[in-house]
Write a protein that holds these residues in place. Structure first.
Motif, short mmCIF file in Angstrom:
data_model
loop_
_atom_site.label_atom_id
_atom_site.label_comp_id
_atom_site.label_asym_id
_atom_site.label_seq_id
_atom_site.Cartn_x
_atom_site.Cartn_y
_atom_site.Cartn_z
N ASN A 34 0.86 -1.17 0.00
CA ASN A 34 0.00 0.00 0.00
C ASN A 34 0.91 1.23 0.00
OD1 ASN A 34 -2.25 1.65 0.21
ND2 ASN A 34 -2.33 1.48 2.44
N ASP A 36 1.65 4.01 2.66
CA ASP A 36 2.40 3.65 3.86
C ASP A 36 3.90 3.89 3.71
OD1 ASP A 36 0.01 2.80 4.92
OD2 ASP A 36 0.36 0.67 4.46
N TYR A 37 4.35 4.30 2.52
CA TYR A 37 5.77 4.44 2.24
C TYR A 37 6.10 5.86 1.81
CZ TYR A 37 5.71 -0.58 2.62
OH TYR A 37 5.55 -1.85 3.10
#
Length: 119
Positions: free
Chosen positions: A17, A20-21
């Motif tokens: 996802n 999330d990074y």
């Protein structure tokens, strides 16, 4: 879902996802075509581009890692008990043969160095 590559550790993750990074630390959907089949230690990351090190650089990385591993193994050559007694007996026997051949004795330190150099 997308793939991501950490800019520093070169950790590659698939089907994640992306929110999330953080893009400061991760490349989203990196083009990995240039490094397929090569270990991350041989990758170079510049901006959002992932490329393969030159052969000279790959050889240098491999040599440095091998040297570090050999140093690690040599550092574990400190033996005690039976192993140490056996090694010293063998060294005594070698020195008897060396003396018979007119050569000087080898020390325990020289034995350890010789072992390290054979790794």
């Amino acid at each position: 879902m997308a793939n991501v590559l950490n800019r520093t550790t070169k950790l590659y993750k698939t089907s994640v996802n992306t929110p999330d990074y953080d893009v400061a630390d991760w490349i989203i959907e990196p083009d990995m075509a240039a490094v397929v089949g090569y270990e991350p230690k041989h990758w170079e990351v510049s901006g959002d581009v992932v490329s393969l090190m030159s052969q000279v650089d790959r050889d240098a990385v491999d040599a440095a890692l091998l040297e570090a591993e050999n140093d690690n193994v040599a550092g574990r050559l400190v033996v005690s008990g039976f192993d140490k007694a056996f090694a010293l007996i063998m060294l005594d026997e070698i020195n008897i043969l060396r003396s018979a051949a007119g050569l000087g004795n080898r020390t325990a330190a020289q034995l350890k160095t010789a072992l390290r150099n054979k790794l």
